[in-house]
Design a protein around this motif. Structure first.
Motif, PDB file in Angstrom:
ATOM      1  N   ASN A   1       0.885  -1.101   0.031  1.00  0.00           N
ATOM      2  CA  ASN A   1       0.018  -0.023   0.068  1.00  0.00           C
ATOM      3  C   ASN A   1       0.879   1.293  -0.056  1.00  0.00           C
ATOM      4  OD1 ASN A   1      -2.786  -1.246   0.327  1.00  0.00           O
ATOM      5  ND2 ASN A   1      -1.725  -2.358   2.175  1.00  0.00           N
TER       6      ASN A   1
ATOM      7  N   LEU B   1       1.317   5.383  -0.641  1.00  0.00           N
ATOM      8  CA  LEU B   1       0.713   6.813  -0.758  1.00  0.00           C
ATOM      9  C   LEU B   1       1.671   7.715  -1.306  1.00  0.00           C
ATOM     10  CD1 LEU B   1      -1.521   8.668   0.468  1.00  0.00           C
ATOM     11  CD2 LEU B   1      -0.010   8.660   2.545  1.00  0.00           C
TER      12      LEU B   1
ATOM     13  N   ARG C   1      -1.175  -1.583  -4.245  1.00  0.00           N
ATOM     14  CA  ARG C   1      -2.339  -0.409  -4.297  1.00  0.00           C
ATOM     15  C   ARG C   1      -1.902   0.808  -4.160  1.00  0.00           C
ATOM     16  NH1 ARG C   1      -7.439   0.432  -5.820  1.00  0.00           N
ATOM     17  NH2 ARG C   1      -8.778   1.214  -4.378  1.00  0.00           N
TER      18      ARG C   1
ATOM     19  N   TYR D   1      -2.490   5.004  -3.276  1.00  0.00           N
ATOM     20  CA  TYR D   1      -3.346   5.899  -2.824  1.00  0.00           C
ATOM     21  C   TYR D   1      -2.736   7.168  -3.375  1.00  0.00           C
ATOM     22  CZ  TYR D   1      -5.368   2.052  -0.171  1.00  0.00           C
ATOM     23  OH  TYR D   1      -5.865   0.837   0.083  1.00  0.00           O
TER      24      TYR D   1
ATOM     25  N   LYS E   1      -5.511   2.125  -8.308  1.00  0.00           N
ATOM     26  CA  LYS E   1      -5.323   3.402  -7.703  1.00  0.00           C
ATOM     27  C   LYS E   1      -6.480   3.789  -7.102  1.00  0.00           C
ATOM     28  CE  LYS E   1      -5.581   6.159 -12.033  1.00  0.00           C
ATOM     29  NZ  LYS E   1      -5.715   5.117 -13.075  1.00  0.00           N
ATOM     30  N   GLN E   2      -6.523   4.740  -6.071  1.00  0.00           N
ATOM     31  CA  GLN E   2      -7.565   5.500  -5.555  1.00  0.00           C
ATOM     32  C   GLN E   2      -7.115   6.818  -5.117  1.00  0.00           C
ATOM     33  OE1 GLN E   2      -9.148   3.167  -2.449  1.00  0.00           O
ATOM     34  NE2 GLN E   2     -10.180   5.239  -1.288  1.00  0.00           N
TER      35      GLN E   2
ATOM     36  N   ILE F   1      -7.628  10.150  -2.786  1.00  0.00           N
ATOM     37  CA  ILE F   1      -7.944  10.443  -1.734  1.00  0.00           C
ATOM     38  C   ILE F   1      -8.073  12.022  -1.459  1.00  0.00           C
ATOM     39  CG2 ILE F   1      -7.765  10.330   1.011  1.00  0.00           C
ATOM     40  CD1 ILE F   1      -6.371   7.509   0.248  1.00  0.00           C
TER      41      ILE F   1
ATOM     42  N   LEU G   1      -3.739   8.832   7.166  1.00  0.00           N
ATOM     43  CA  LEU G   1      -3.934   7.919   6.176  1.00  0.00           C
ATOM     44  C   LEU G   1      -3.136   6.550   6.245  1.00  0.00           C
ATOM     45  CD1 LEU G   1      -3.711  10.731   3.566  1.00  0.00           C
ATOM     46  CD2 LEU G   1      -5.667   9.533   4.219  1.00  0.00           C
TER      47      LEU G   1
ATOM     48  N   THR H   1      -5.535   4.163   8.333  1.00  0.00           N
ATOM     49  CA  THR H   1      -6.576   3.946   7.820  1.00  0.00           C
ATOM     50  C   THR H   1      -6.364   2.902   6.115  1.00  0.00           C
ATOM     51  OG1 THR H   1      -7.633   6.059   8.208  1.00  0.00           O
ATOM     52  CG2 THR H   1      -8.749   4.660   6.399  1.00  0.00           C
ATOM     53  N   TYR H   2      -5.206   3.247   5.759  1.00  0.00           N
ATOM     54  CA  TYR H   2      -4.950   2.525   4.464  1.00  0.00           C
ATOM     55  C   TYR H   2      -3.961   1.536   4.742  1.00  0.00           C
ATOM     56  CZ  TYR H   2      -8.371   5.605   2.655  1.00  0.00           C
ATOM     57  OH  TYR H   2      -9.653   6.482   2.311  1.00  0.00           O
ATOM     58  N   LYS H   3      -3.356   1.191   6.003  1.00  0.00           N
ATOM     59  CA  LYS H   3      -2.091   0.355   6.002  1.00  0.00           C
ATOM     60  C   LYS H   3      -1.096   0.571   5.038  1.00  0.00           C
ATOM     61  CE  LYS H   3      -4.747  -2.599   8.633  1.00  0.00           C
ATOM     62  NZ  LYS H   3      -5.571  -1.602   9.375  1.00  0.00           N
ATOM     63  N   ILE H   4      -0.655   1.951   5.000  1.00  0.00           N
ATOM     64  CA  ILE H   4       0.266   2.460   4.314  1.00  0.00           C
ATOM     65  C   ILE H   4       1.679   1.701   4.615  1.00  0.00           C
ATOM     66  CG2 ILE H   4       1.663   4.412   3.407  1.00  0.00           C
ATOM     67  CD1 ILE H   4      -1.454   4.010   2.272  1.00  0.00           C
TER      68      ILE H   4
END
Length: 142
Positions: free
Chosen positions: A7, A9, A35, A37, A82-83, A85, A99, A102-105
């Protein structure tokens, strides 16, 4: 440094350094099948100075501008996982704590600087704060 990231970011703010950080984050995400973000944090602290306009209206205007910037940033990115935010608050707190939790970065990409020298002296560098306080690896891009 991890051998694999899941993950990632990428923090964007419209600056050339943030755009370069995003491009490098995309390549790392591809290599890791991770993933991605892509986040822009609307700094709520500066909104309180303009008392002529209600804060809620300022927040909505800033969020619309942030969404437009994010859409422009990701328009040319051909990556399936991709997402985008957009959040409102302290960029330092959001990028270091909210972040990632929340998103396990497990990796943050951020530009070396996105503000003018005067702003960095007055409010401190978000990048410096993230490097020193993030719970995961941070890649700073110039």
């Amino acid at each position: 440094m991890n051998e694999r990231y899941y993950n990632i970011l990428a923090a964007v703010d419209g600056s050339p350094q943030a755009h370069q950080a995003l491009m490098e984050a995309v390549e790392t995400a591809r290599r890791n099948n991770a993933r991605l973000y892509i986040a822009q944090v609307v700094n709520s602290a500066g909104m309180l100075m303009n008392r002529a306009t209600p804060v809620s209206q300022l927040i909505e205007e800033e969020k619309r501008a942030a969404i437009k910037l994010l859409e422009e940033e990701v328009a040319g990115i051909d990556y399936y996982n991709k997402q985008m935010i957009t959040c409102v608050g302290s960029p330092k707190k959001a990028l270091c704590f909210d972040l990632p939790e929340t998103y396990k970065i497990d990796l943050i990409y951020i530009g070396a600087t996105g503000k003018s020298a005067i702003e960095r002296r007055l409010v401190g560098s978000t990048t410096d704060y993230v490097v020193n306080n993030a719970p995961c690896s941070v890649m700073v891009v110039k």
